[in-house]
Scaffold this motif. Structure first.
Motif, mmCIF file in Angstrom:
data_model
loop_
_atom_site.group_PDB
_atom_site.id
_atom_site.type_symbol
_atom_site.label_atom_id
_atom_site.label_comp_id
_atom_site.label_asym_id
_atom_site.label_seq_id
_atom_site.Cartn_x
_atom_site.Cartn_y
_atom_site.Cartn_z
ATOM 1 N N TYR A 64 60.377 5.501 82.485
ATOM 2 C CA TYR A 64 61.021 4.498 81.632
ATOM 3 C C TYR A 64 61.176 5.017 80.206
ATOM 4 C CZ TYR A 64 60.460 0.762 85.110
ATOM 5 O OH TYR A 64 60.549 -0.022 86.206
ATOM 6 N N GLU A 65 62.147 4.446 79.480
ATOM 7 C CA GLU A 65 62.274 4.710 78.044
ATOM 8 C C GLU A 65 61.519 3.595 77.322
ATOM 9 O OE1 GLU A 65 63.284 6.920 75.816
ATOM 10 O OE2 GLU A 65 63.446 8.250 77.574
ATOM 11 N N PHE A 66 60.909 3.892 76.218
ATOM 12 C CA PHE A 66 60.225 2.849 75.454
ATOM 13 C C PHE A 66 60.724 2.905 74.013
ATOM 14 C CE2 PHE A 66 56.463 1.301 72.987
ATOM 15 C CZ PHE A 66 56.410 0.017 73.516
ATOM 16 N N ASP A 67 61.212 1.787 73.508
ATOM 17 C CA ASP A 67 61.722 1.747 72.143
ATOM 18 C C ASP A 67 60.557 1.924 71.162
ATOM 19 O OD1 ASP A 67 62.771 1.161 69.706
ATOM 20 O OD2 ASP A 67 64.080 -0.457 70.461
ATOM 21 N N THR A 68 60.626 2.944 70.306
ATOM 22 C CA THR A 68 59.473 3.259 69.444
ATOM 23 C C THR A 68 59.554 2.610 68.061
ATOM 24 O OG1 THR A 68 60.542 5.263 68.677
ATOM 25 C CG2 THR A 68 59.040 5.474 70.563
#
Ligand code: ADP
Ligand code: MG
Length: 753
Positions: free
Chosen positions: A671-675
């Motif tokens: 998954y991508e995680f908004d940082t």
């Protein structure tokens, strides 16, 4: 910006993010919340309710005071009379009566359960000090008797070497004496394990210099009386009844649950929060002011009042104040010295009773940023038993010459000695409040109201012939009774306001002793009355026929010269600051600006001339107040550092770590995680760390020159550095997970009650 964090995140996740446990983290903050909620919801009354049928007011009020009534029944007539003379007319005390009084006092106290007596005094810290001694004395045969001699009543010798003296006394010459103040009655201090006879005293060095707040207060009252008598004599009042200054202090304070108090090192040590983000709801709805008082708080107030009644303190008013969790208590006014002693007792009682009810009473001037702070409006007047209140204008002030002279004398005093009034309210804590659009500005001006302003305008032009009349207040509802409308409105923004029959000095801080402000007012008004009396004596040469013209010319002169200090408008406005500057009024913004006024030659002469403070005593106060300012700032700065380093920074990086692990773990499973949040936290953590270093450096570089240089450095370098640390910490509070945050929040402290 966030690259390094991402790299770091990998390491963490490899190190095992699963190991991250929130157990025990943020413990202090959260358990305090749970405990406070439980304290509020489980609150049950702890004292018997008070009513005036079972306990008639006359039996309750003053029941723990060795007052005139008690003295009358217990002392020989001659002794009683002699005491009254000293108390009422300020006559010299005959030391020969001390033994008789002491013996009666001891018997009375022992009947009230006392085992000890204490000389109570007010050192220059502004606090109350007491030294306790047992009544018990060995009888020489292995037994003991209860003893209390006249000498023990009149004089005590506490080793006062640890009290601030500002160089008056070196530690090797530590002798200090407490001296019985007959004008303030002895009382019984209760404790569940026994009671103590308390004797109000003055505290002086062995050379007779005042080391306390009471001695100059008594001296200033004497000075005021002397000059007031001269003016009264000119108006034909020669009875000589002691003219006393009167004081009615309105005390504002906050109450927070004790669980929060103990979980906040800043409240515990500094009396104010050094950190804390603004709550979603503050005081903007103005729904707390005069609102319904919460049950536990009201129960607390009732018990405070009962305790104060027993001590003969005439408390009258209680209500919610503007800020959430803020309240006020006000007594009926008394003679200034007594009012001062009672004010000190009131602060102690508020704190003691709050503890009993599971709360902490905060008297700091600014416990919470962003909402109102607390002041102590000091109502002041002067009067005597025969003259009544000398600042009562009556219905037609324009033809009340005696009132006008006294009133003009006060206006002149404020104009001439603005700086002194500003200096006596200058403390590190009051600096957070004055001029902050909630308290009067640092500019000292006088509000007179419409009616008196009109009279003084007429006087300026040559003579006053009329006073604005009281009209009737029309509300437009038939069932409501008509009210007489006051001739003038009130003004909440003025530091020194005439409020109908007294002046109200509003710049005094909630945590301050009122003695300093009282000394200042008494002395500057004594100087003005001296000036007026001298002018009038000269102009009339004792002839009553010349009095009217003499008064007229004096008033016109004062009204003209001192009119710049009169201001009825909005003291908070920018426009007033500009206008005040044009008028040449002082604007001493901080304590560091204000305290040097005490070094002024004219101020030194003022206090010396009226025998209130010798130059050495005044100088010592200047040194002590600057020193106290620095000590306050440095202890807060060190506490800021400690809390930021050991509580806030760790919470922030734990949350940062949690976000980083989430991010890394999500990535691992695709998954991508908004940082964004992680980025912001990382930035704030960095800023917090940098600001901590800056503050540390500011503390390390503290100059050791003169007290004033040291204080100026606190204001210019240390305080702003603390503000920066707070800025980042408070912002972090708005991001970091609630369960990780180590401190109770504003939201909790102000609204769980
Ligand atoms: P407000 O909030 O309207 O200013 P309060 O009733 O809270 O008024 O407080 C007014 C205070 O002024 C009381 O302590 C009262 O006793 C005091 N006061 C009234 N008359 C005098 C006086 N002659 N000298 C000193 N204080 C006075
Ligand atoms: Mg009030």
């Amino acid at each position: 910006m966030s690259t390094s964090t991402r790299t770091g995140a990998k390491t963490t996740s490899q190190g095992g993010a699963a190991g991250l446990s929130s157990q025990g983290i943020g413990f202090a903050g959260k358990s305090a919340r749970m405990a406070a909620v439980s304290a509020v919801t489980n609150y049950r009354p702890i004292s018997e309710p008070l009513n005036f049928i079972d306990t008639p007011a006359s039996m309750l009020f003053g029941s723990n005071v060795f007052n005139k009534q008690v003295m009358k029944t217990r002392l020989p007539k001659q002794v009683f009379k002699a005491l009254c003379k000293t108390i009422e007319s300020g006559e010299k005390l005959d030391p020969a009566i001390a033994d008789v009084v002491a013996s009666a006092m001891k018997d009375w106290a022992i009947e009230k359960g006392a085992t000890h007596y204490a000389h109570v005094f007010f050192p220059l810290t502004g606090a109350t000090a007491e030294k306790h001694d047992s009544f018990l004395a060995p009888d020489g045969d292995g037994g003991a008797i209860a003893e209390f001699t006249g000498k023990q009543l009149i004089q005590g010798e506490p080793d006062g070497s640890s009290f601030p003296t500002g160089g008056i006394r070196a530690t090797f010459e530590a002798r200090g004496y407490t001296i019985w103040d007959v004008t303030s009655p002895a009382y019984i201090l209760e404790n569940p394990n026994g009671t103590t006879l308390c004797i109000p005293t003055a505290f002086v060095s062995w050379t007779g210099e005042a080391l306390d707040k009471k001695t100059p207060l008594l001296r200033s009252m004497q000075a005021l009386n002397r000059q007031a008598q001269r003016v009264l004599k000119i108006f034909g009042a020669t009875d000589g009844a002691f003219v006393s200054s009167t004081a009615g202090p309105e005390q504002e304070y906050f109450l927070v649950d004790r669980n929060f108090y103990f979980a906040r090192p800043d409240l515990l040590t500094a009396g104010r929060t050094l950190f804390g983000a603004k709550p979603p709801k503050g005081q903007e709805f103005e729904d707390h002011y005069f609102g319904a008082i919460p049950e536990r708080v009201l129960a607390f107030m009732l018990e405070v009042e009962r305790e104060l009644f027993k001590l003969g303190i005439p408390v009258k008013t209680r209500h919610n104040e503007v800020a959430p969790a803020q309240y006020e208590i006000a007594p009926i006014f008394e003679s200034a010295n007594l009012a001062n002693d009672h004010q000190q007792l009131m602060m102690i009682t508020l704190k003691r009773v709050a503890e009993k009810y599971g709360m902490a009473c905060l008297t700091h001037e600014k416990p919470f940023a962003g909402i109102n702070g607390s002041g102590k409006h000091l109502n002041w007047s002067l009067g005597s038993s025969t003259q009544g209140n000398l600042l009562d204008p009556g219905d037609t002030p324009h033809d009340n010459a005696q009132f006008l002279v006294f009133c003009a004398a006060v206006i002149r005093a404020v104009y001439k000695f603005q700086g002194v009034l500003r200096a006596v309210v200058a403390t590190a804590s009051n600096d957070h409040r004055l001029g902050a659009n909630e308290a009067p500005p640092a500019i000292m001006s006088v509000f007179l109201g419409d009616q008196l302003t009109d009279v003084f305008e007429q006087i300026k032009k040559g003579g006053a012939n009329s006073s604005l009349k009281k009209s009737t207040l029309e509300v437009g509802v038939d069932v409501l009774p008509p009210l007489p409308k006051d001739a003038g409105d009130r003004n909440r923004t003025s530091p020194f306001a005439f409020t109908g029959n007294r002046f109200e000095f509003r710049a005094v801080g909630a945590n301050q002793s009122i003695a300093g402000p009282l000394v200042a007012m008494n002395t500057i008004v004594a100087e003005s009355l001296d000036y007026c009396a001298t002018k009038l004596e000269k102009a009339t040469g004792g002839e009553t026929a010349k009095l009217n013209a003499a008064v007229q010319s004096l008033l016109t002169e004062i009204a003209t010269e001192c009119s710049p200090v009169i201001f009825n408008g909005d003291g908070y406005s920018e426009a007033w600051h500009k206008e005040a500057e044009k008028r040449g009024l002082l604007n001493l913004k901080t304590s560091v600006d204000a305290l040097p006024v005490l070094k002024d030659k004219k101020v030194e002469e003022l206090f010396a001339k009226y025998n209130v403070l010798t130059p050495r005593e005044l100088e010592s106060r200047y040194e002590i107040y600057l020193e106290q300012y620095c000590k306050t700032v440095y202890s807060e700065a060190n506490l800021s550092l400690e809390m930021a380093k050991t509580m806030i920074f760790p919470a922030a990086i734990r949350y940062q770590n949690e976000l980083a692990s989430t991010c890394a773990n999500l990535k691992l499973v695709g998954y991508e995680f908004d940082t964004d949040t992680l980025d912001r936290i990382t930035e704030l953590v960095k800023s917090l760390q940098d600001s901590i270093s800056v503050l540390q450096m500011a503390i390390n570089k503290a100059p050791h020159d003169s007290a004033h240089v040291a204080a100026a450095y606190c204001a210019s370098d240390v305080l702003p550095s603390m503000t920066m640390v707070r800025k980042y910490a408070d912002e972090l509070e708005c991001w970091v997970a609630d369960d990780l945050w180590p401190l109770p929040t504003y939201q909790e402290m102000l609204f769980i009650k």
